[in-house]
Design an enzyme around this catalytic site. Structure first.
Site, PDB file in Angstrom:
ATOM      1  N   LYS A 120       0.873  -1.182   0.000  1.00  0.00           N
ATOM      2  CA  LYS A 120       0.000   0.000   0.000  1.00  0.00           C
ATOM      3  C   LYS A 120       0.902   1.221   0.000  1.00  0.00           C
ATOM      4  CE  LYS A 120      -3.635   2.659   0.584  1.00  0.00           C
ATOM      5  NZ  LYS A 120      -4.713   2.793  -0.401  1.00  0.00           N
ATOM      6  N   GLU A 161       0.045  -8.619   3.950  1.00  0.00           N
ATOM      7  CA  GLU A 161      -0.341  -9.926   3.403  1.00  0.00           C
ATOM      8  C   GLU A 161      -1.278  -9.660   2.209  1.00  0.00           C
ATOM      9  OE1 GLU A 161      -3.177 -10.251   7.272  1.00  0.00           O
ATOM     10  OE2 GLU A 161      -2.844 -12.113   6.176  1.00  0.00           O
ATOM     11  N   GLU A 203      -6.000 -12.260  -1.885  1.00  0.00           N
ATOM     12  CA  GLU A 203      -6.173 -12.614  -3.315  1.00  0.00           C
ATOM     13  C   GLU A 203      -7.557 -12.286  -3.848  1.00  0.00           C
ATOM     14  OE1 GLU A 203      -2.364 -14.878  -3.708  1.00  0.00           O
ATOM     15  OE2 GLU A 203      -3.807 -14.159  -5.175  1.00  0.00           O
ATOM     16  N   ASP A 247     -14.303   4.177   9.416  1.00  0.00           N
ATOM     17  CA  ASP A 247     -14.358   4.275   7.950  1.00  0.00           C
ATOM     18  C   ASP A 247     -14.640   2.916   7.336  1.00  0.00           C
ATOM     19  OD1 ASP A 247     -12.128   5.347   5.258  1.00  0.00           O
ATOM     20  OD2 ASP A 247     -14.303   5.463   5.494  1.00  0.00           O
ATOM     21  N   LYS A 271     -16.193   0.457   5.009  1.00  0.00           N
ATOM     22  CA  LYS A 271     -16.909   0.505   3.728  1.00  0.00           C
ATOM     23  C   LYS A 271     -16.391  -0.634   2.858  1.00  0.00           C
ATOM     24  CE  LYS A 271     -13.631   4.072   2.250  1.00  0.00           C
ATOM     25  NZ  LYS A 271     -13.451   5.492   1.960  1.00  0.00           N
ATOM     26  N   ASN A 280     -12.806  -1.200   2.090  1.00  0.00           N
ATOM     27  CA  ASN A 280     -11.882  -1.519   3.193  1.00  0.00           C
ATOM     28  C   ASN A 280     -12.109  -2.907   3.778  1.00  0.00           C
ATOM     29  OD1 ASN A 280     -10.738   0.969   2.906  1.00  0.00           O
ATOM     30  ND2 ASN A 280     -12.013   1.952   4.474  1.00  0.00           N
ATOM     31  N   ASP A 332      -7.428  -0.367   6.316  1.00  0.00           N
ATOM     32  CA  ASP A 332      -7.505   1.092   6.236  1.00  0.00           C
ATOM     33  C   ASP A 332      -7.922   1.735   7.555  1.00  0.00           C
ATOM     34  OD1 ASP A 332      -8.708   3.501   3.811  1.00  0.00           O
ATOM     35  OD2 ASP A 332      -7.756   3.729   5.766  1.00  0.00           O
ATOM     36  N   THR A 374     -12.376  21.994  36.212  1.00  0.00           N
ATOM     37  CA  THR A 374     -13.646  22.621  36.640  1.00  0.00           C
ATOM     38  C   THR A 374     -14.691  22.294  35.587  1.00  0.00           C
ATOM     39  OG1 THR A 374     -12.927  24.547  35.414  1.00  0.00           O
ATOM     40  CG2 THR A 374     -12.566  24.583  37.811  1.00  0.00           C
TER      41      THR A 374
HETATM   42  C1  LIG Z   1      -1.753  -0.145   6.387  1.00  0.00           C
HETATM   43  C2  LIG Z   1      -2.455   0.182   5.126  1.00  0.00           C
HETATM   44  C3  LIG Z   1      -3.922  -0.100   5.274  1.00  0.00           C
HETATM   45  C4  LIG Z   1      -4.639   0.355   4.042  1.00  0.00           C
HETATM   46  N1  LIG Z   1      -4.980   1.588   3.833  1.00  0.00           N
HETATM   47  N2  LIG Z   1      -4.649   2.541   4.698  1.00  0.00           N
HETATM   48  C5  LIG Z   1      -4.904   3.837   4.345  1.00  0.00           C
HETATM   49  N3  LIG Z   1      -5.571   4.073   3.221  1.00  0.00           N
HETATM   50  N4  LIG Z   1      -4.490   4.822   5.111  1.00  0.00           N
HETATM   51  C6  LIG Z   1      -4.932  -0.600   2.992  1.00  0.00           C
HETATM   52  C7  LIG Z   1      -5.808  -0.252   1.994  1.00  0.00           C
HETATM   53  C8  LIG Z   1      -6.067  -1.153   0.960  1.00  0.00           C
HETATM   54  C9  LIG Z   1      -5.452  -2.382   0.946  1.00  0.00           C
HETATM   55  N5  LIG Z   1      -5.735  -3.222  -0.127  1.00  0.00           N
HETATM   56  C10 LIG Z   1      -5.172  -4.434  -0.346  1.00  0.00           C
HETATM   57  O1  LIG Z   1      -4.374  -4.960   0.387  1.00  0.00           O
HETATM   58  C11 LIG Z   1      -5.625  -5.073  -1.579  1.00  0.00           C
HETATM   59  C12 LIG Z   1      -5.289  -6.323  -2.001  1.00  0.00           C
HETATM   60  C13 LIG Z   1      -5.905  -6.496  -3.232  1.00  0.00           C
HETATM   61  C14 LIG Z   1      -5.928  -7.536  -4.147  1.00  0.00           C
HETATM   62  C15 LIG Z   1      -6.641  -7.372  -5.315  1.00  0.00           C
HETATM   63  O2  LIG Z   1      -6.717  -8.320  -6.282  1.00  0.00           O
HETATM   64  C16 LIG Z   1      -6.002  -9.486  -6.041  1.00  0.00           C
HETATM   65  C17 LIG Z   1      -7.344  -6.224  -5.571  1.00  0.00           C
HETATM   66  C18 LIG Z   1      -7.330  -5.187  -4.648  1.00  0.00           C
HETATM   67  C19 LIG Z   1      -6.598  -5.340  -3.485  1.00  0.00           C
HETATM   68  N6  LIG Z   1      -6.421  -4.494  -2.468  1.00  0.00           N
HETATM   69  C20 LIG Z   1      -4.591  -2.739   1.966  1.00  0.00           C
HETATM   70  C21 LIG Z   1      -4.332  -1.835   2.992  1.00  0.00           C
END
Ligand SMILES: CCC/C(=N\NC(=N)N)c1ccc(NC(=O)c2cc3cc(OC)ccc3[nH]2)cc1
Length: 324
Positions: free
Chosen positions: A41, A91, A94, A136, A138, A141, A157, A176
Site C-alpha cells: 500500500k 499480506e 487474493e 471508515d 466501507k 476496506n 484502512d 472545573t
Molecule cells: C496499512 C495500510 C492499510 C490500508 N490503507 N490505509 C490507508 N488508506 N491509510 C490498505 C488499503 C487497501 C489495501 N488493499 C489491499 O491490500 C488489496 C489487495 C488487493 C488484491 C486485489 O486483487 C487481487 C485487488 C485489490 C486489493 N487491495 C490494503 C491496505
C-alpha cells in the site's frame, strides 16, 4: 513513478497496481528471496493538508496495525517511507475488495453475506475491546482472502481510526466542570457513543451485501445523501429484497437507527437470531482458526474465549504488561 526506497526494492519486486484509493495505490509485490506474494500500500503524503498530519495519521495507523492481532484484521509485514510516500507491505488478499465482489455479483446470496458480516462483527468487536474505533468501514476496506465465496475477510484502512483516550476524558472531568458541554458527561463522549458509529457502518455494509445497492445515495429522490442519512430513510426495493429473509432485514433495520443510543450494538448483533447459525459459525471459525482444525468448533471457541480473556486483562492492566 516516484523513486521507491532502495531497501524496499532490494527486498521486494513491485509489479502491477491491484487497487486504487484516495490516498494512494496498492501494488502486487514479490519477496525476492521467497517469491511469496504481498500487497504494498503506497500512501502519498501530499494528499494530507500538512506534512505533520500525514505523518501523525500514518504513525497512528501503523501503531494500530502493529498492536492488533485478529484473523479478520489485515497484518503488516514491513514498513518503509520516503520524503513523499509511505510504503506498507501487507499480506496479499487474493480476493481483492468486497466492493468489486458485490459489484460483479449484483448482490451476494444471504448465506455468503452472513458469513462475511459475522467476520466483520468479530473484527470490529475485537477493535472495540482494544479501545479502537475504525470510523471508515466501507466495502473498499473489506478484503477477501480468495476468489471463493467461502473465504476469510479482513478489515483494513485505519486512516480514520481513533484510539479512545479514556485518560483524556478522565483528565477533563478532573478540571472545573462549569465550562464543559453536556455531552462530555453523557454517554456521548465516552466509548458507548463513539463505538456506535461502526455499528451504523456495518449496517450500511450489510445492506449493500444483501441488496446490491447502497441504502443512502444521491440518485435516490430529491433529498441529499446527508439528509437521507440524518433521517435514516432508506428503501428495500422489492425486486432485490424479496429473496432476503425477515431476520436479515431485521439486523439491517436495527443497525440503521439514527439515535446511537437506540442503535443495536456489535455485541447485540452477535446475539441476533440471524447469526445463531451453527453451519455458518463452524465455517467462520474454521476459516479464522485453521490451526484449531483438529479439535473442531469446541477448540475454536476455546481459542476465542482465551484470546478474549487476554484482551480484557491487557485492557485493565494497560499496555505495559506483556502477555506470555
Ligand atoms: C496499512 C495500510 C492499510 C490500508 N490503507 N490505509 C490507508 N488508506 N491509510 C490498505 C488499503 C487497501 C489495501 N488493499 C489491499 O491490500 C488489496 C489487495 C488487493 C488484491 C486485489 O486483487 C487481487 C485487488 C485489490 C486489493 N487491495 C490494503 C491496505
Amino acid at each position: 513513478q516516484s523513486s521507491l526506497p532502495r531497501d524496499l526494492q532490494e527486498k521486494y519486486l513491485l509489479t502491477r497496481r491491484i487497487g486504487i484509493g484516495v490516498c494512494g495505490e496498492v501494488r502486487l509485490a514479490f519477496e525476492r528471496s521467497t517469491c511469496r506474494k504481498f500487497a504494498v500500500k503506497i500512501i502519498n503524503k501530499k494528499n494530507f493538508q500538512s506534512e505533520g498530519t500525514a505523518t501523525r495519521n500514518a504513525k497512528t495507523e501503523i501503531e494500530i496495525l502493529q498492536r492488533v492481532d485478529h484473523p479478520c484484521l489485515i497484518k503488516t509485514e514491513d514498513f518503509y517511507q520516503t520524503e513523499e510516500s509511505f510504503y506498507i507491505v501487507l499480506e496479499l488478499m487474493e480476493g481483492g475488495e468486497l466492493f468489486h465482489r458485490v459489484k460483479s455479483k449484483q448482490q451476494l446470496n444471504e448465506s455468503v453475506a452472513k458469513l462475511y458480516f459475522y467476520q466483520m462483527l468479530r473484527a470490529v468487536q475485537y477493535l472495540h475491546s482494544n479501545g479502537i474505533i475504525h470510523r471508515d468501514l466501507k466495502p473498499e476496506n473489506i478484503l477477501l482472502s480468495s476468489q471463493d465465496d467461502v473465504c476469510l475477510i479482513k478489515v483494513t484502512d485505519f486512516n480514520q481510526s481513533r484510539i479512545l483516550e479514556e485518560a483524556v476524558l478522565m483528565r477533563t472531568l478532573c478540571g472545573t466542570p462549569s465550562y464543559l458541554a453536556p455531552e462530555v458527561f453523557t454517554h456521548a463522549s465516552t466509548t458507548g457513543y463513539g463505538l456506535a458509529v461502526d455499528a451504523w457502518s456495518l449496517g450500511v455494509l450489510l445492506f449493500v451485501c444483501l441488496g446490491g445497492y447502497p441504502p443512502f445515495h444521491e440518485s435516490f429522490g430529491h433529498q441529499s445523501v446527508t439528509d437521507q442519512i440524518i433521517r435514516g430513510e432508506f428503501t428495500m426495493v422489492q425486486s432485490k429484497w424479496k429473496s432476503v429473509s425477515d431476520q436479515a432485514k431485521d439486523v439491517v433495520r436495527k443497525l440503521l437507527v439514527v439515535d446511537p443510543m437506540k442503535r443495536m450494538s456489535i455485541e447485540e448483533a452477535l446475539q441476533h437470531p440471524w447469526l445463531q447459525d451453527q453451519k455458518m459459525l463452524e465455517t467462520a471459525h474454521r476459516l479464522m482458526y485453521p490451526s484449531a482444525e483438529g479439535g473442531g468448533a469446541a477448540a475454536a471457541m476455546e481459542v476465542e474465549s482465551t484470546s478474549g480473556r487476554n484482551l480484557r486483562k491487557r485492557g485493565r492492566e494497560g499496555d505495559g504488561e506483556e502477555q506470555h
